[in-house]
Design a protein around this motif. Structure first.
Motif, PDB file in Angstrom:
ATOM      1  N   MET A   1       0.766  -1.151  -0.102  1.00 23.79           N
ATOM      2  CA  MET A   1       0.025   0.032   0.182  1.00 23.79           C
ATOM      3  C   MET A   1       0.818   1.168   0.064  1.00 23.79           C
ATOM      4  SD  MET A   1      -3.073   0.695   2.571  1.00 23.79           S
ATOM      5  CE  MET A   1      -2.681   1.880   3.700  1.00 23.79           C
ATOM      6  N   ALA A   2       0.576   2.350  -0.934  1.00 28.84           N
ATOM      7  CA  ALA A   2       1.491   3.291  -0.956  1.00 28.84           C
ATOM      8  C   ALA A   2       1.178   4.415   0.394  1.00 28.84           C
ATOM      9  CB  ALA A   2       1.147   4.131  -2.138  1.00 28.84           C
ATOM     10  N   ALA A   3       2.311   5.039   0.771  1.00 25.03           N
ATOM     11  CA  ALA A   3       2.181   5.878   1.888  1.00 25.03           C
ATOM     12  C   ALA A   3       1.367   7.230   1.361  1.00 25.03           C
ATOM     13  CB  ALA A   3       3.560   6.511   2.275  1.00 25.03           C
ATOM     14  N   GLN A   4       0.625   7.417   2.611  1.00 19.67           N
ATOM     15  CA  GLN A   4      -0.208   8.611   2.262  1.00 19.67           C
ATOM     16  C   GLN A   4       0.622   9.847   2.156  1.00 19.67           C
ATOM     17  OE1 GLN A   4      -3.775   7.420   5.138  1.00 19.67           O
ATOM     18  NE2 GLN A   4      -2.624   9.032   6.106  1.00 19.67           N
ATOM     19  N   PRO A   5       0.461  10.950   1.405  1.00 25.97           N
ATOM     20  CA  PRO A   5       1.288  12.273   1.579  1.00 25.97           C
ATOM     21  C   PRO A   5       0.935  12.884   2.860  1.00 25.97           C
ATOM     22  CG  PRO A   5      -0.486  12.027  -0.344  1.00 25.97           C
ATOM     23  CD  PRO A   5      -0.783  10.881   0.444  1.00 25.97           C
ATOM     24  N   GLU A   6       2.165  13.604   3.301  1.00 24.42           N
ATOM     25  CA  GLU A   6       1.867  14.181   4.470  1.00 24.42           C
ATOM     26  C   GLU A   6       1.981  15.794   4.186  1.00 24.42           C
ATOM     27  OE1 GLU A   6       5.381  13.748   6.741  1.00 24.42           O
ATOM     28  OE2 GLU A   6       5.062  11.764   7.510  1.00 24.42           O
ATOM     29  N   PHE A  29      -4.520  11.838   3.814  1.00 27.96           N
ATOM     30  CA  PHE A  29      -3.320  12.635   4.050  1.00 27.96           C
ATOM     31  C   PHE A  29      -3.098  12.596   5.582  1.00 27.96           C
ATOM     32  CE2 PHE A  29      -5.485  15.280   1.023  1.00 27.96           C
ATOM     33  CZ  PHE A  29      -4.584  15.374   0.179  1.00 27.96           C
ATOM     34  N   THR A  30      -1.703  12.639   5.791  1.00 22.71           N
ATOM     35  CA  THR A  30      -1.195  12.531   7.171  1.00 22.71           C
ATOM     36  C   THR A  30      -0.860  13.910   7.772  1.00 22.71           C
ATOM     37  OG1 THR A  30      -0.254  10.177   7.133  1.00 22.71           O
ATOM     38  CG2 THR A  30       0.809  11.679   8.795  1.00 22.71           C
ATOM     39  N   VAL A  31      -1.193  14.486   8.896  1.00 17.30           N
ATOM     40  CA  VAL A  31      -1.111  15.894   8.893  1.00 17.30           C
ATOM     41  C   VAL A  31       0.106  15.937  10.128  1.00 17.30           C
ATOM     42  CG1 VAL A  31      -2.173  18.006  10.019  1.00 17.30           C
ATOM     43  CG2 VAL A  31      -3.469  16.386   8.612  1.00 17.30           C
ATOM     44  N   HIS A  36       6.379  16.324  13.114  1.00 15.60           N
ATOM     45  CA  HIS A  36       5.820  15.123  13.792  1.00 15.60           C
ATOM     46  C   HIS A  36       4.292  14.870  13.240  1.00 15.60           C
ATOM     47  CE1 HIS A  36       9.006  15.024  16.748  1.00 15.60           C
ATOM     48  NE2 HIS A  36       8.645  16.579  17.045  1.00 15.60           N
ATOM     49  N   GLN A  37       4.279  13.591  13.056  1.00 15.87           N
ATOM     50  CA  GLN A  37       2.744  13.190  12.635  1.00 15.87           C
ATOM     51  C   GLN A  37       1.897  13.359  13.671  1.00 15.87           C
ATOM     52  OE1 GLN A  37       3.427   9.473  11.073  1.00 15.87           O
ATOM     53  NE2 GLN A  37       3.990  10.034   9.093  1.00 15.87           N
ATOM     54  N   ILE A  38       0.539  14.121  13.609  1.00 19.60           N
ATOM     55  CA  ILE A  38      -0.290  14.112  14.495  1.00 19.60           C
ATOM     56  C   ILE A  38      -1.704  13.746  14.343  1.00 19.60           C
ATOM     57  CG2 ILE A  38       0.838  16.328  15.474  1.00 19.60           C
ATOM     58  CD1 ILE A  38      -1.347  18.145  14.048  1.00 19.60           C
ATOM     59  N   GLY A  39      -2.124  13.252  12.988  1.00 14.89           N
ATOM     60  CA  GLY A  39      -3.115  12.782  12.787  1.00 14.89           C
ATOM     61  C   GLY A  39      -3.235  12.310  11.112  1.00 14.89           C
ATOM     62  N   GLU A  40      -4.618  11.909  10.717  1.00 12.89           N
ATOM     63  CA  GLU A  40      -4.919  11.492   9.580  1.00 12.89           C
ATOM     64  C   GLU A  40      -6.095  12.232   9.224  1.00 12.89           C
ATOM     65  OE1 GLU A  40      -3.179   7.195   8.578  1.00 12.89           O
ATOM     66  OE2 GLU A  40      -4.943   7.204  10.049  1.00 12.89           O
TER      67      GLU A  40
END
Length: 89
Positions: A1-6, A29-31, A36-40
């Motif tokens: 599965m491809a990674a979501q864009p940040e 998207f990953t926010v 630091h990743q904080i949510g999707e």
């Protein structure tokens, strides 16, 4: 599965229409905040209410067989067969 864009929190704020339009089309998207990743941000799954006759027939062909006797036995075991008068004392 491809990674979501940040996307950064700032991108989300500044490009919200563009990003929300992409989410509506199915993009996730990953926010991030301060690196630091904080949510999707993901599209909602839409529930289908109806299945076409052809889809139902296709699904039914691969369904396992059902023993009518076993089904009735399960019903008998689960159901209270006694008649009860709710007003009896």
């Amino acid at each position: 599965m491809a990674a979501q864009p940040e996307i950064t929190q700032r991108d989300l704020r500044n490009r919200s229409k563009e990003i929300m339009d992409a989410v509506q089309r199915g993009q996730a998207f990953t926010v991030t905040r301060d690196g630091h990743q904080i949510g999707e941000l993901i599209p909602l799954r839409r529930r289908r209410r109806f299945v076409t006759r052809q889809e139902f027939a296709a699904m039914s062909r691969s369904a396992p067989g059902i023993s009518l006797e076993a089904f009735r036995a399960d019903q008998e075991a689960a159901a209270d067969q006694e008649m009860h008068d709710p007003y009896a004392r």
